[in-house]
Design an enzyme around this catalytic site. Structure first.
Site, PDB file in Angstrom:
ATOM      1  N   GLN A 172       0.860  -1.177   0.000  1.00  0.00           N
ATOM      2  CA  GLN A 172       0.000   0.000   0.000  1.00  0.00           C
ATOM      3  C   GLN A 172       0.897   1.226   0.000  1.00  0.00           C
ATOM      4  O   GLN A 172       1.724   1.407   0.885  1.00  0.00           O
ATOM      5  CB  GLN A 172      -0.917   0.021   1.225  1.00  0.00           C
ATOM      6  CG  GLN A 172      -1.864   1.214   1.212  1.00  0.00           C
ATOM      7  CD  GLN A 172      -2.764   1.283   2.444  1.00  0.00           C
ATOM      8  OE1 GLN A 172      -2.606   0.534   3.404  1.00  0.00           O
ATOM      9  NE2 GLN A 172      -3.721   2.209   2.404  1.00  0.00           N
ATOM     10  N   THR A 173       0.744   2.086  -1.006  1.00  0.00           N
ATOM     11  CA  THR A 173       1.595   3.271  -1.118  1.00  0.00           C
ATOM     12  C   THR A 173       0.863   4.563  -0.792  1.00  0.00           C
ATOM     13  O   THR A 173       1.494   5.563  -0.488  1.00  0.00           O
ATOM     14  CB  THR A 173       2.196   3.379  -2.537  1.00  0.00           C
ATOM     15  OG1 THR A 173       1.122   3.394  -3.490  1.00  0.00           O
ATOM     16  CG2 THR A 173       3.130   2.212  -2.829  1.00  0.00           C
ATOM     17  N   HIS A 208      -8.626  -1.819  -6.058  1.00  0.00           N
ATOM     18  CA  HIS A 208      -8.311  -1.886  -7.488  1.00  0.00           C
ATOM     19  C   HIS A 208      -9.268  -2.870  -8.151  1.00  0.00           C
ATOM     20  O   HIS A 208      -9.411  -4.005  -7.698  1.00  0.00           O
ATOM     21  CB  HIS A 208      -6.889  -2.412  -7.708  1.00  0.00           C
ATOM     22  CG  HIS A 208      -5.817  -1.516  -7.203  1.00  0.00           C
ATOM     23  ND1 HIS A 208      -5.133  -0.663  -8.027  1.00  0.00           N
ATOM     24  CD2 HIS A 208      -5.287  -1.371  -5.962  1.00  0.00           C
ATOM     25  CE1 HIS A 208      -4.219  -0.019  -7.309  1.00  0.00           C
ATOM     26  NE2 HIS A 208      -4.300  -0.428  -6.048  1.00  0.00           N
ATOM     27  N   HIS A 266      -8.244   1.940  -0.849  1.00  0.00           N
ATOM     28  CA  HIS A 266      -8.656   1.921  -2.249  1.00  0.00           C
ATOM     29  C   HIS A 266      -8.689   0.486  -2.733  1.00  0.00           C
ATOM     30  O   HIS A 266      -7.881  -0.344  -2.329  1.00  0.00           O
ATOM     31  CB  HIS A 266      -7.777   2.796  -3.134  1.00  0.00           C
ATOM     32  CG  HIS A 266      -6.307   2.543  -3.028  1.00  0.00           C
ATOM     33  ND1 HIS A 266      -5.556   2.906  -1.924  1.00  0.00           N
ATOM     34  CD2 HIS A 266      -5.441   1.975  -3.892  1.00  0.00           C
ATOM     35  CE1 HIS A 266      -4.291   2.579  -2.118  1.00  0.00           C
ATOM     36  NE2 HIS A 266      -4.191   1.992  -3.302  1.00  0.00           N
TER      37      HIS A 266
END
Length: 161
Positions: free
Chosen positions: A97-98, A105, A103
């Protein structure tokens, strides 16, 4: 990862101060194209309210988020005639997770596409005793509203499935 809500790019997209190619919006959620899509139709679905990751998601926010995921996934399939779809949620840096805003995808897939499989070529071997111990530990950690009755002695099923 920077957890500062004031600099969260997804919050900025949600409130309109940053731009994104928006696909769908509700009062609680938003779907948009990521900056570097893995495939045509790759879409991110986010809660508008800042939620750091899956573990921070409140129960009341699950239904609107998953309704949007389901609606957008059907639209992707209808519009692009995809053969499959990967749903990917990364929670924490160890899971890649960046951006510290939950979120999901939605990545459409086609037979023979260039995207690699998301599973290791060969699953690691885990002995059955460790699998059972791990299942029991997870079962014991379930919140009371979700916890099934204790497993029968020697049974393979730890909780209700």
């Amino acid at each position: 990862m920077n957890d500062d809500v004031g600099t969260c790019v997804f919050c900025e997209i949600g409130d309109g101060t940053a731009t994104a190619l928006r696909i769908y919006e509700t009062p609680q959620t938003m779907a948009f194209v990521p900056l570097l899509p893995a495939a045509a139709g790759h879409t991110l679905v986010i809660p508008r309210r800042h939620v750091t990751d899956l573990w921070a998601l409140a129960s009341e926010d699950v239904q609107p988020l998953m309704d949007t995921v389901l609606d957008v996934s059907h639209a992707i399939r209808e519009a692009l005639a995809s053969d499959g779809l990967n749903l990917i949620i990364s929670a924490g840096q160890a899971a890649s997770q960046t951006i510290p805003h939950l979120h999901i995808h939605l990545v459409p897939r086609w037979h023979g596409d260039p995207i690699q499989t998301i599973w290791p070529a060969r699953a690691p071997t885990i002995d059955s005793a460790r699998l059972e111990q791990t299942a029991e530990r997870i079962h014991a950690a379930m919140p009371p509203r979700s916890r099934a009755p204790p497993p029968a002695a020697g049974g393979r099923q730890v909780g209700q499935v």
